[in-house]
Enzyme design. Structure first.
Site, PDB file in Angstrom:
ATOM      1  CG  LEU A  66      -6.689   9.455  -2.404  1.00  0.00           C
ATOM      2  CD1 LEU A  66      -7.558   9.017  -3.156  1.00  0.00           C
ATOM      3  CD2 LEU A  66      -6.746  10.879  -1.820  1.00  0.00           C
ATOM      4  N   GLY A 111      -1.683   9.226  -4.016  1.00  0.00           N
ATOM      5  CA  GLY A 111      -2.334  10.526  -3.967  1.00  0.00           C
ATOM      6  C   GLY A 111      -1.427  11.996  -3.652  1.00  0.00           C
ATOM      7  CD  GLU A 136      -2.943   5.461  -7.718  1.00  0.00           C
ATOM      8  OE1 GLU A 136      -1.876   5.245  -8.089  1.00  0.00           O
ATOM      9  OE2 GLU A 136      -3.318   6.605  -7.263  1.00  0.00           O
TER      10      GLU A 136
HETATM   11  N1  CO8 Z   1      -4.360   5.416   4.488  1.00  0.00           N
HETATM   12  C1  CO8 Z   1      -4.488   5.174   5.743  1.00  0.00           C
HETATM   13  N2  CO8 Z   1      -3.464   4.790   6.565  1.00  0.00           N
HETATM   14  C2  CO8 Z   1      -2.278   4.522   6.168  1.00  0.00           C
HETATM   15  C3  CO8 Z   1      -2.058   4.916   4.751  1.00  0.00           C
HETATM   16  C4  CO8 Z   1      -3.030   5.637   3.876  1.00  0.00           C
HETATM   17  N3  CO8 Z   1      -2.718   5.900   2.781  1.00  0.00           N
HETATM   18  N4  CO8 Z   1      -0.719   4.941   4.681  1.00  0.00           N
HETATM   19  C5  CO8 Z   1      -0.161   4.379   5.951  1.00  0.00           C
HETATM   20  N5  CO8 Z   1      -1.198   4.164   6.660  1.00  0.00           N
HETATM   21  C6  CO8 Z   1      -1.094   3.743   8.099  1.00  0.00           C
HETATM   22  C7  CO8 Z   1      -0.591   2.291   8.419  1.00  0.00           C
HETATM   23  O1  CO8 Z   1      -1.268   1.239   8.287  1.00  0.00           O
HETATM   24  C8  CO8 Z   1       0.091   2.577   9.753  1.00  0.00           C
HETATM   25  O2  CO8 Z   1      -1.109   2.226  10.541  1.00  0.00           O
HETATM   26  P1  CO8 Z   1      -0.811   1.453  11.998  1.00  0.00           P
HETATM   27  O3  CO8 Z   1      -0.063   2.371  12.692  1.00  0.00           O
HETATM   28  O4  CO8 Z   1      -2.290   1.413  12.461  1.00  0.00           O
HETATM   29  O5  CO8 Z   1      -0.432   0.231  11.808  1.00  0.00           O
HETATM   30  C9  CO8 Z   1       0.381   4.035   9.907  1.00  0.00           C
HETATM   31  O6  CO8 Z   1      -0.396   4.678   8.831  1.00  0.00           O
HETATM   32  C10 CO8 Z   1       1.994   4.158   9.668  1.00  0.00           C
HETATM   33  O7  CO8 Z   1       2.383   3.669   8.513  1.00  0.00           O
HETATM   34  P2  CO8 Z   1       3.790   2.966   8.462  1.00  0.00           P
HETATM   35  O8  CO8 Z   1       3.901   2.093   9.664  1.00  0.00           O
HETATM   36  O9  CO8 Z   1       3.599   2.093   7.089  1.00  0.00           O
HETATM   37  O10 CO8 Z   1       4.756   4.212   8.224  1.00  0.00           O
HETATM   38  P3  CO8 Z   1       6.170   4.178   7.423  1.00  0.00           P
HETATM   39  O11 CO8 Z   1       6.843   5.408   7.834  1.00  0.00           O
HETATM   40  O12 CO8 Z   1       6.973   2.890   7.645  1.00  0.00           O
HETATM   41  O13 CO8 Z   1       5.715   4.156   5.777  1.00  0.00           O
HETATM   42  C11 CO8 Z   1       4.620   4.993   4.102  1.00  0.00           C
HETATM   43  C12 CO8 Z   1       5.045   5.285   5.466  1.00  0.00           C
HETATM   44  C13 CO8 Z   1       5.641   4.846   2.972  1.00  0.00           C
HETATM   45  C14 CO8 Z   1       3.711   6.177   3.639  1.00  0.00           C
HETATM   46  C15 CO8 Z   1       3.643   3.868   4.030  1.00  0.00           C
HETATM   47  O14 CO8 Z   1       2.889   3.639   5.182  1.00  0.00           O
HETATM   48  C16 CO8 Z   1       3.206   3.292   2.903  1.00  0.00           C
HETATM   49  O15 CO8 Z   1       3.562   3.205   1.946  1.00  0.00           O
HETATM   50  N6  CO8 Z   1       1.606   3.530   2.976  1.00  0.00           N
HETATM   51  C17 CO8 Z   1       0.738   3.219   1.891  1.00  0.00           C
HETATM   52  C18 CO8 Z   1       0.577   4.297   0.999  1.00  0.00           C
HETATM   53  C19 CO8 Z   1      -0.241   4.085  -0.349  1.00  0.00           C
HETATM   54  O16 CO8 Z   1      -0.109   2.779  -0.773  1.00  0.00           O
HETATM   55  N7  CO8 Z   1      -1.169   4.804  -0.557  1.00  0.00           N
HETATM   56  C20 CO8 Z   1      -2.202   4.593  -1.626  1.00  0.00           C
HETATM   57  C21 CO8 Z   1      -3.549   5.415  -1.184  1.00  0.00           C
HETATM   58  S1  CO8 Z   1      -4.284   5.066  -2.636  1.00  0.00           S
HETATM   59  C22 CO8 Z   1      -4.541   6.973  -3.218  1.00  0.00           C
HETATM   60  O17 CO8 Z   1      -4.004   7.535  -2.772  1.00  0.00           O
HETATM   61  C23 CO8 Z   1      -5.230   7.085  -4.673  1.00  0.00           C
HETATM   62  C24 CO8 Z   1      -6.407   5.984  -4.627  1.00  0.00           C
HETATM   63  C25 CO8 Z   1      -6.907   6.388  -6.077  1.00  0.00           C
HETATM   64  C26 CO8 Z   1      -8.571   5.396  -6.078  1.00  0.00           C
HETATM   65  C27 CO8 Z   1      -8.985   5.019  -7.359  1.00  0.00           C
HETATM   66  C28 CO8 Z   1     -10.072   4.089  -6.942  1.00  0.00           C
HETATM   67  C29 CO8 Z   1     -10.822   3.914  -8.254  1.00  0.00           C
END
Ligand code: CO8
Length: 260
Positions: A66, A111, A136
């Site tokens: 997400l 997600g 999460e």
């Molecule tokens: N949402 C928004 N932005 C994101 C996300 C995301 N999920 N993931 C990465 N980005 C952004 C980064 O902040 C970065 O932004 P910027 O260029 O402005 O600095 C850009 O995307 C590129 O990211 P990276 O430099 O980190 O790229 P890498 O290739 O090094 O890594 C990964 C890619 C492995 C995907 C890494 O970005 C990562 O681990 N991201 C986090 C993923 C994550 O933790 N997602 C969880 C989302 S929560 C969810 O899906 C379920 C929620 C359920 C909610 C329940 C609540 C009650």
């Protein structure tokens, strides 16, 4: 806004390939979810389509899950609209009558993992840098009960319990060990393996396979259908909390800082 996925339907085989292209990380924003929902519905209604392969057009990433920015610093109405569309896509995927296969050609946290688990079969690229899991708790948030149900249905209760508490991300080989993915293959073979697997599924009479699938999944789908509004309310109140917003802010800052 530009298209966030490429849909290719081969009417001679009945196989559609949906390639996510929402750079940089295929995060599931409201726009992405809306387009995904429409694409899934179109393919569901299209009689020439019998199965769908989900994969990524972005290198190294299946989906970052997400879009955290949709859950950070917005108002309650926005959170409610976003969550409704997350529910909508999950409901569509988990009760999809056609065959769904995930070609996981990159990282697939939260997600992204959920979306993979809604498929009938998962094939992951063998790159040890790729991870998959419901992480999460690492963000200080809690996977809702229907995320949990989806994982329990995939890998069983005990593995889900340990996995959810730690917010574990698994390497492809570990994901294979616990049954989170069904097959691990070299990256360049992900799509061809998905197509071969699809062919095996296509050999089964559709009606018998569909009823079997529905028999396995309907109770899980019905549990969310019975309380969609309450689930939205609970998401909105949880995500609006100062402490939760603070956790998400710290996590976003960590993601930015990690870059060197
Ligand atoms: N949402 C928004 N932005 C994101 C996300 C995301 N999920 N993931 C990465 N980005 C952004 C980064 O902040 C970065 O932004 P910027 O260029 O402005 O600095 C850009 O995307 C590129 O990211 P990276 O430099 O980190 O790229 P890498 O290739 O090094 O890594 C990964 C890619 C492995 C995907 C890494 O970005 C990562 O681990 N991201 C986090 C993923 C994550 O933790 N997602 C969880 C989302 S929560 C969810 O899906 C379920 C929620 C359920 C909610 C329940 C609540 C009650």
């Amino acid at each position: 806004s530009s298209s966030k996925m490429k849909v290719d339907l081969d009417t001679s085989t009945g196989i559609a390939v949906v390639k996510f292209q929402n750079p940089p990380v295929n995060s599931m924003s409201l726009d992405f979810l809306t387009e995904f929902s429409i694409s899934l519905e179109k393919l569901e209604l299209d009689k020439s389509c019998r199965g769908v392969i989900l994969t990524s057009a972005q290198p190294k990433i299946f989906s970052a899950g997400l879009d955290i920015l949709e859950m950070y610093g917005k108002n309650p109405e926005h959170y409610a609209e976003f969550w409704k569309s997350v529910q909508d896509v999950w409901l569509k995927l988990y009760s999809y009558s056609k065959i769904l296969i995930a070609g996981i050609n990159g990282s697939s946290p939260a997600g992204g993992c959920l979306m993979s688990m809604t498929c009938d079969y998962r094939i992951m690229a063998d790159n040890p840098r790729y991870g998959i899991g419901l992480n999460e708790t690492q963000l200080g948030i809690v996977a809702p009960f229907w995320f949990k149900d989806t994982m329990v249905n995939t890998v069983g209760h005990r593995t889900t319990e340990i996995s959810l508490q730690f917010g574990l991300m698994y390497s492809p080989s570990d994901a294979l060990k616990i049954g989170l993915v069904d097959q691990v293959v070299p990256e360049e073979k992900v799509l061809s393996t998905a197509t071969e697997t699809m062919t095996k599924f296509l050999a089964i009479p559709d009606h018998a396979r569909e009823i079997s699938k529905s028999m396995m999944r309907k109770p899980t789908v019905d549990r969310l259908l019975a309380c969609r509004d309450a689930d939205i309310k609970s998401f909105v109140s949880f995500i609006s909390k100062d402490s939760i917003q603070k956790s998400l802010g710290l996590y976003l800052a960590m993601l930015k800082q990690r870059k060197v």
